[in-house]
Design a protein around this motif. Structure first.
Motif, mmCIF file in Angstrom:
data_model
loop_
_atom_site.group_PDB
_atom_site.id
_atom_site.type_symbol
_atom_site.label_atom_id
_atom_site.label_comp_id
_atom_site.label_asym_id
_atom_site.label_seq_id
_atom_site.Cartn_x
_atom_site.Cartn_y
_atom_site.Cartn_z
ATOM 1 N N GLN A 1 30.952 58.310 3.718
ATOM 2 C CA GLN A 1 30.700 58.863 2.383
ATOM 3 C C GLN A 1 31.473 58.085 1.314
ATOM 4 N N ASP A 2 30.806 57.775 0.232
ATOM 5 C CA ASP A 2 31.494 57.139 -0.908
ATOM 6 C C ASP A 2 30.555 57.214 -2.106
ATOM 7 N N LEU A 3 30.940 56.589 -3.190
ATOM 8 C CA LEU A 3 30.097 56.524 -4.391
ATOM 9 C C LEU A 3 28.963 55.516 -4.148
ATOM 10 N N PRO A 4 27.874 55.585 -4.966
ATOM 11 C CA PRO A 4 26.682 54.774 -4.675
ATOM 12 C C PRO A 4 26.954 53.281 -4.467
ATOM 13 N N HIS A 5 27.730 52.647 -5.382
ATOM 14 C CA HIS A 5 27.900 51.192 -5.254
ATOM 15 C C HIS A 5 28.603 50.833 -3.955
ATOM 16 N N MET A 6 29.535 51.684 -3.532
ATOM 17 C CA MET A 6 30.290 51.380 -2.307
ATOM 18 C C MET A 6 29.420 51.622 -1.066
ATOM 19 N N ILE A 7 28.571 52.642 -1.128
ATOM 20 C CA ILE A 7 27.672 52.878 0.012
ATOM 21 C C ILE A 7 26.718 51.690 0.175
ATOM 22 N N VAL B 1 35.612 60.368 4.428
ATOM 23 C CA VAL B 1 35.501 60.698 2.998
ATOM 24 C C VAL B 1 36.138 59.575 2.158
ATOM 25 N N GLY B 2 35.352 58.999 1.242
ATOM 26 C CA GLY B 2 35.877 57.858 0.452
ATOM 27 C C GLY B 2 36.117 56.693 1.388
ATOM 28 N N CYS B 3 35.057 56.317 2.130
ATOM 29 C CA CYS B 3 35.217 55.367 3.247
ATOM 30 C C CYS B 3 35.569 53.960 2.805
ATOM 31 N N GLY B 4 35.262 53.585 1.544
ATOM 32 C CA GLY B 4 35.501 52.204 1.114
ATOM 33 C C GLY B 4 34.721 51.237 1.991
ATOM 34 N N PRO B 5 35.285 50.077 2.303
ATOM 35 C CA PRO B 5 34.559 49.115 3.146
ATOM 36 C C PRO B 5 34.505 49.544 4.617
ATOM 37 N N LEU C 1 40.390 61.114 6.033
ATOM 38 C CA LEU C 1 40.674 60.599 4.683
ATOM 39 C C LEU C 1 41.763 59.547 4.799
ATOM 40 N N ARG C 2 41.400 58.286 4.580
ATOM 41 C CA ARG C 2 42.408 57.230 4.653
ATOM 42 C C ARG C 2 42.644 56.669 3.250
ATOM 43 N N GLY C 3 43.881 56.777 2.797
ATOM 44 C CA GLY C 3 44.245 56.197 1.500
ATOM 45 C C GLY C 3 43.462 56.791 0.347
ATOM 46 N N VAL C 4 43.049 58.031 0.470
ATOM 47 C CA VAL C 4 42.260 58.654 -0.601
ATOM 48 C C VAL C 4 43.149 59.476 -1.531
ATOM 49 N N ILE C 5 43.916 60.409 -0.977
ATOM 50 C CA ILE C 5 44.673 61.275 -1.902
ATOM 51 C C ILE C 5 45.827 60.530 -2.568
ATOM 52 N N ARG C 6 46.212 59.394 -2.017
ATOM 53 C CA ARG C 6 47.275 58.614 -2.661
ATOM 54 C C ARG C 6 46.874 58.146 -4.058
ATOM 55 N N GLU C 7 45.557 58.150 -4.318
ATOM 56 C CA GLU C 7 45.078 57.663 -5.606
ATOM 57 C C GLU C 7 45.333 58.652 -6.741
ATOM 58 N N TYR C 8 45.673 59.918 -6.397
ATOM 59 C CA TYR C 8 45.620 60.968 -7.422
ATOM 60 C C TYR C 8 46.921 61.740 -7.593
ATOM 61 N N ASP C 9 47.061 62.299 -8.803
ATOM 62 C CA ASP C 9 48.148 63.252 -9.013
ATOM 63 C C ASP C 9 47.819 64.536 -8.242
ATOM 64 N N ASP D 1 30.206 62.373 -3.987
ATOM 65 C CA ASP D 1 31.368 62.406 -4.876
ATOM 66 C C ASP D 1 32.331 63.450 -4.304
ATOM 67 N N TYR D 2 33.543 63.014 -3.977
ATOM 68 C CA TYR D 2 34.456 63.984 -3.336
ATOM 69 C C TYR D 2 35.033 65.008 -4.307
ATOM 70 N N PHE D 3 34.698 64.893 -5.574
ATOM 71 C CA PHE D 3 35.083 65.963 -6.513
ATOM 72 C C PHE D 3 34.002 67.044 -6.589
ATOM 73 N N GLU D 4 32.912 66.849 -5.839
ATOM 74 C CA GLU D 4 31.823 67.838 -5.805
ATOM 75 C C GLU D 4 31.817 68.537 -4.446
HETATM 76 C C1 SAM Z 1 41.702 53.507 -1.826
HETATM 77 S S1 SAM Z 1 40.045 53.431 -1.384
HETATM 78 C C2 SAM Z 1 40.159 53.923 0.299
HETATM 79 C C3 SAM Z 1 39.013 53.416 1.056
HETATM 80 C C4 SAM Z 1 39.023 53.640 2.553
HETATM 81 N N1 SAM Z 1 39.201 55.010 2.936
HETATM 82 C C5 SAM Z 1 40.032 52.740 3.224
HETATM 83 O O1 SAM Z 1 40.938 53.245 3.860
HETATM 84 O O2 SAM Z 1 39.910 51.517 3.118
HETATM 85 C C6 SAM Z 1 39.314 54.847 -2.150
HETATM 86 C C7 SAM Z 1 37.809 54.935 -1.973
HETATM 87 O O3 SAM Z 1 37.380 56.124 -2.647
HETATM 88 C C8 SAM Z 1 36.176 55.852 -3.314
HETATM 89 N N2 SAM Z 1 36.014 56.804 -4.414
HETATM 90 C C9 SAM Z 1 36.586 56.787 -5.646
HETATM 91 N N3 SAM Z 1 36.219 57.855 -6.351
HETATM 92 C C10 SAM Z 1 35.386 58.564 -5.558
HETATM 93 C C11 SAM Z 1 34.689 59.793 -5.728
HETATM 94 N N4 SAM Z 1 34.780 60.487 -6.851
HETATM 95 N N5 SAM Z 1 33.950 60.246 -4.699
HETATM 96 C C12 SAM Z 1 33.844 59.537 -3.546
HETATM 97 N N6 SAM Z 1 34.484 58.370 -3.315
HETATM 98 C C13 SAM Z 1 35.245 57.892 -4.316
HETATM 99 C C14 SAM Z 1 36.309 54.430 -3.778
HETATM 100 O O4 SAM Z 1 35.014 53.870 -4.011
HETATM 101 C C15 SAM Z 1 37.048 53.802 -2.614
HETATM 102 O O5 SAM Z 1 36.143 53.276 -1.677
#
Ligand code: SAM
Length: 447
Positions: A282-288, A259-263, A328-336, A314-317
């Motif tokens: 899974q990620d947003l369109p540009h990242m996929i 989830v939110g795979c990034g690169p 989930l790697r480094g995903v929830i760290r982005e948010y409050d 979209d992980y909010f859906e």
């Molecule tokens: C900090 S990066 C972590 C990426 C990856 N998991 C890693 O460890 O390298 C967060 C990822 O979440 C994606 N992202 C941001 N908002 C998102 C959303 N609403 N739904 C899905 N992915 C999202 C970003 O495009 C980004 O690739």
């Protein structure tokens, strides 16, 4: 026994244990320092030190700092700490100048005049920088004004590409850190974890979130430096523990949802070592679109067979995917907490559709050096180093502040994270400590 003697006794015991633990690694020799060759059991990022040795590293470092702090007058402790930013600049500078390569070329040791001529700078100023770095045992002054490489300077060779990361951290990271106090007090930013409120946005990017800023055409060089140099170098420092310190092999042919795979560099690494797994990115369109271009050639057939697939999500859906492992790697760290909870609740709802599904959360966990209730303790600080937190406590905390300065986000302690997971309806089953500054928490849906 005095405090200092107690700490020294503990240090002596732990150093003996470390040497024993390392005697089974590499050629069995204990760590060296001044020789210009890596000490393989500790310095090879493609492998990890034996666990028994690794666990002693933090203890020894913590107690050494206790000795240093105990013998240092307070004002001098402040001065050496506050000027540490100059060490950061010095390290980055010698890396960018290519001092290690220059010394190599000049035969392994050379005069300041010759090194400075080779890298094109002033010998007197270069000497002052090199002495600062030599104080960290990176380089050695073998005679007045003559410097040699050491075990710790070899990693600065240009071919390692370390200079990308070091330069970026010292310059952009340093500029962002410089406004930390303002960021913590400003009414707009102090309670925000958003990237557009991070110190970087206040100091470098004129209010733009980090990735929005570096994605602008004018910053193409910075973006290229980040994607091709900064990130790969940092990822190498966590890759081996991620592969070895979580039992991916025991998952058999599980279907993993990233989830939110990034690169997806970590997913691609795991898939190469554990080929039975199947993986949904899974990620947003540009990242996929981007990640489709980053699949290593050795995994191309697995894309064709459908073992590796791509989903815009979209992980909010609500998440329609089905899988045995939600990664989930480094995903929830982005948010409050409120937003992190939304992400987790969508994952939990999807996990309920697959019996036995588990969530694997890979994060940095903020760490306490030691929790010491009483002054006048009869033991050393290392005996009070908490377990449930990232290893390499100091590095973990430096990294989480660095990511905050650049990207905002809320990096949490293990306790904070468990509370969040429980609020989302999950139950922690195991904490996997890694031989690096990240760790995994594994959980299942609470019945
Ligand atoms: C900090 S990066 C972590 C990426 C990856 N998991 C890693 O460890 O390298 C967060 C990822 O979440 C994606 N992202 C941001 N908002 C998102 C959303 N609403 N739904 C899905 N992915 C999202 C970003 O495009 C980004 O690739």
């Amino acid at each position: 026994m005095t405090f200092l003697q107690t700490v020294l006794k503990e240090l002596q015991a732990n150093v003996a244990k470390l040497e024993t633990a390392l005697s089974t690694a590499g050629d069995g020799a204990p760590p060296h320092l001044f020789e210009a060759q890596p000490y393989a059991p500790l310095d090879n990022d493609e492998a990890s030190p034996p666990w028994a040795a690794f666990e002693l590293i933090d203890k020894i470092r913590l107690d050494l700092k206790a000795v240093e702090a105990a013998v240092t007058p307070t004002s001098k402790l402040y001065l050496t700490t506050v000027f540490a930013a100059n060490k950061s600049a010095a390290l980055s500078t010698v890396a960018v100048l290519g001092v290690t390569d220059a010394i190599d070329k000049l035969g392994g040791q050379a005069s300041l005049a010759d090194i400075a001529a080779e890298v094109g700078t002033n010998p007197q100023k270069l000497g002052r920088i090199l002495r600062l770095v030599a104080g960290e045992y990176i380089y050695r002054e073998v005679a007045p004004d003559v410097f040699a490489n050491t075990r710790h300077s070899l990693g600065l060779r240009k071919e390692t590409k370390a200079y990308h990361f070091l330069k970026f951290s010292a310059s952009e990271g340093g500029a962002a850190s410089a406004v930390l106090c303002k960021n913590l007090l400003d009414v707009k930013t102090k309670d925000s974890y958003k990237p557009e409120d991070a110190p970087f946005a206040q100091s470098v990017s004129n209010g733009k979130a980090f990735y929005d800023f570096v994605s602008q055409p004018a910053q193409a060089e910075m973006l290229q430096n980040i994607t091709e140099g900064v990130v790969p170098w940092l990822n190498r420092t966590t890759r081996s523990p991620l592969l070895l310190d979580y039992p991916w092999g025991e998952l058999g042919s599980a279907r993993v949802i990233d989830v939110g795979c990034g690169p997806a560099d970590s997913g691609f690494d795991i898939l190469q070592k554990y080929p039975k797994l199947t993986w949904v990115l899974q990620d947003l369109p540009h990242m996929i679109e981007l990640v489709k271009t980053l699949v290593p050639p050795v995994l191309a057939d697995r894309v064709k067979s459908g073992d590796i697939s791509f989903q815009v999500q979209d992980y909010f859906e609500p998440n329609p995917a089905r899988g045995d492992v939600w990664y989930l790697r480094g995903v929830i760290r982005e948010y409050d907490d409120a937003d992190a909870l939304k992400v987790l609740e969508n994952v939990v709802a999807a996990m309920r559709e697959t019996k036995g599904a588990r969530l694997v959360l890979n994060e940095v966990f903020c760490a306490s050096p030691a929790i010491v209730a009483d002054s006048g303790i009869a033991d050393a600080p290392s005996q009070h180093l908490p377990y449930e937190q990232s290893s390499l406590y100091e590095l973990a905390n430096l990294i989480t502040w660095n990511t905050y300065a650049l990207f905002g986000g809320k990096e949490r302690t293990y306790r904070d994270t468990v509370a969040l997971l429980e609020a989302a309806g999950l139950q922690v089953t195991k904490f996997y400590k890694f031989r690096t500054f990240t760790a995994n928490i594994e959980c299942v849906v609470r019945e």
